[in-house]
Design an enzyme around this catalytic site. Sequence first.
Site, short mmCIF file in Angstrom:
data_model
loop_
_atom_site.label_atom_id
_atom_site.label_comp_id
_atom_site.label_asym_id
_atom_site.label_seq_id
_atom_site.Cartn_x
_atom_site.Cartn_y
_atom_site.Cartn_z
N LYS A 88 0.85 -1.20 0.00
CA LYS A 88 0.00 0.00 0.00
C LYS A 88 0.89 1.26 0.00
O LYS A 88 1.60 1.51 0.97
CB LYS A 88 -0.91 0.05 1.23
CG LYS A 88 -1.93 1.18 1.06
CD LYS A 88 -2.54 1.67 2.33
CE LYS A 88 -1.76 2.73 3.04
NZ LYS A 88 -1.75 4.06 2.43
N GLU B 187 10.58 14.81 15.65
CA GLU B 187 10.87 14.77 14.22
C GLU B 187 10.02 15.84 13.53
O GLU B 187 8.79 15.75 13.54
CB GLU B 187 10.52 13.37 13.69
CG GLU B 187 10.95 13.15 12.27
CD GLU B 187 10.68 11.72 11.79
OE1 GLU B 187 9.58 11.20 12.04
OE2 GLU B 187 11.58 11.14 11.17
P1 NDP Z 1 2.29 7.60 8.68
O1 NDP Z 1 3.15 6.79 9.53
O2 NDP Z 1 0.86 7.82 9.07
O3 NDP Z 1 2.24 7.00 7.19
C1 NDP Z 1 3.03 5.95 6.69
C2 NDP Z 1 2.17 4.92 5.96
O4 NDP Z 1 1.35 4.20 6.89
C3 NDP Z 1 1.20 5.53 4.95
O5 NDP Z 1 1.04 4.66 3.85
C4 NDP Z 1 -0.08 5.60 5.78
O6 NDP Z 1 -1.23 5.73 5.00
C5 NDP Z 1 -0.03 4.28 6.52
N1 NDP Z 1 -0.84 4.18 7.73
C6 NDP Z 1 -1.37 5.18 8.49
N2 NDP Z 1 -2.03 4.66 9.55
C7 NDP Z 1 -1.92 3.31 9.47
C8 NDP Z 1 -2.36 2.22 10.28
N3 NDP Z 1 -3.05 2.42 11.40
N4 NDP Z 1 -2.05 0.95 9.92
C9 NDP Z 1 -1.31 0.73 8.79
N5 NDP Z 1 -0.88 1.72 7.98
C10 NDP Z 1 -1.16 3.00 8.32
O7 NDP Z 1 2.97 8.99 8.44
P2 NDP Z 1 2.25 10.38 8.07
O8 NDP Z 1 2.10 10.41 6.62
O9 NDP Z 1 0.99 10.58 8.86
O10 NDP Z 1 3.33 11.42 8.57
C11 NDP Z 1 3.31 11.85 9.92
C12 NDP Z 1 4.71 12.00 10.45
O11 NDP Z 1 5.36 10.76 10.42
C13 NDP Z 1 5.59 12.92 9.64
O12 NDP Z 1 5.42 14.25 10.00
C14 NDP Z 1 6.95 12.40 9.97
O13 NDP Z 1 7.40 12.98 11.16
C15 NDP Z 1 6.73 10.93 10.17
N6 NDP Z 1 7.08 10.12 8.99
C16 NDP Z 1 8.22 9.40 9.05
C17 NDP Z 1 8.60 8.67 7.96
C18 NDP Z 1 9.86 7.88 7.98
O14 NDP Z 1 10.33 7.46 6.93
N7 NDP Z 1 10.41 7.62 9.12
C19 NDP Z 1 7.86 8.68 6.71
C20 NDP Z 1 6.63 9.41 6.77
C21 NDP Z 1 6.29 10.12 7.88
P3 NDP Z 1 -1.70 7.23 4.61
O15 NDP Z 1 -0.64 7.78 3.75
O16 NDP Z 1 -2.92 7.06 3.88
O17 NDP Z 1 -1.87 7.95 5.90
#
Ligand code: NDP
Length: 490
Positions: A195, A400
Amino acid sequence: MAITKKEPTELAKHVFEYAPAPESIDHVKIQPRYGLFIGGRMVEGHSKKRFPTINPATEGKLAEVVEADEVDVDRAVKAADKAFDAWARLGPTRRARYLFRISRLIQERSRELAVVETMDGGKPIKESRDVDIPLSAAHFFYYAGWADKLEWAFPNRKPRPIGVAGQVIPWNFPLLMLAWKIAPALAAGNTVVLKPAETTPLSAMVFAEICMQADLPPGVVNIVTGAGQTGSLVVSHPNVRKVAFTGSTEVGKLIARAIAGTGKRLTLELGGKAANIVFEDAPLDQAVEGIVNGIYFNQGHVCCAGSRLLVQESIAEPLLEKLKRRLSTLRLGDPLDKNTDIGAINSKAQLEKIQGLVESGIEEGAELYQPECVLPARGFWFPPSLFTNVSQSYRIAREEIFGPVLSVLTFRTPNEAVEKANNTPYGLSAGVWTDKGSRILWMAEHMRAGVVWANTFNRFDPTSPFGGYKESGFGREGGVHGLLPYLELG
Ligand code: NDP
């Protein structure tokens, strides 16, 4: 040129006047609507819900994708399950051939993929063109090489694939994270349901076309679009045997809780708050480039970003002067322009998060520096920023930010640098800048970080394992270590 006598903004105007150099988008065909990639073809979703994916630089709609529901996820997992036996039993050299083919097709379609990645995610075209897409191809190429050598990778063991892998990826490196997940899984003989993130599904849709072009057997790769709920359905499906997640620590913890006790294998690659440490004997100009690359690359949307600069007190002043001057030469604007250094922030929600944390920094007493910088009227933008006068307890030093915002702290001794670097719940990466090899080794030994870069930052190679300590997650991706999470060793 007597650069020290000029004000930073004057210097920027004087030296860096570039004519626009927009990348052509004529060769890219983004479809108005996409279905789901299940069982080797694009199918209509059972879910009739759709959502738009927009260009964060213009706020214009690019396409509509399906918000996959429980029935869709179930279809995808069943397709992967059905394909598993044949794929696992396929001669490993034949599996390798498919991966080589995918790698080649990524290279062939690299211009298109770079433009799609930049339009959907907001990152500068020079980054998607020179980093994201070539590294994605390299990842498939590298793991293709392992497919028929698994027994040599783990001597005296009998490696066997696990089954269906459920993979959920974020929006900061969409195609690259897809490659990190899918390439080792397939090389090891597993099938996958992936996904992509809600705001960046398009390169995964192009990848679905690549799987069809490569004649990959139906069901080996399945891609379901959607939001967090769809991700949660993927990871909790009972037929998924292995879960791989990259994203926030918060969601990583939710996933770990959701699958606890199910026997599913799990790897988590989560957030970070890396220290980039500059000693007084470091080559300062080189360090400035490393600091800029560490925190402003991809607008700071990087889990291993060097978001805390620890600088030895004796050189703090000259280093900051050089850094501020360099910041004023960074070009922010149209991500499709080949001269752009800082593109658009990925989404409105992320922009608000960055703004909120920057406000907290000001309220807590830190001093904000931003170069003069004109932000485009439409889209989501944040100027390259740095904070001085930062205390370790401030939110900007602990949380972060995931944006182009650097927090600067100082230290006097190597011990103090290590203490401050390790004073975080995270442990993904770190950087050390010094002339002394022995100091590099000593620092690397004492820092709790999965990757420590020395006199460089943000270097990636498929052969090198990557992953975190503490709240940055567990498990490694890349290298021979990256195969382990996808294998049972008999
Ligand atoms: P998320 O952790 O929510 O998103 C990462 C992925 O997980 C996306 O595909 C998201 O879907 C999906 N997801 C969200 N909730 C669930 C769940 N309960 N079960 C399974 N999958 C899920 O990151 P965000 O996009 O909300 O970003 C928020 C913060 O996270 C950022 O500001 C940053 O600080 C951090 N982040 C860190 C990353 C890293 O590489 N370490 C990458 C991205 C974010 P969807 O996109 O539809 O929400």
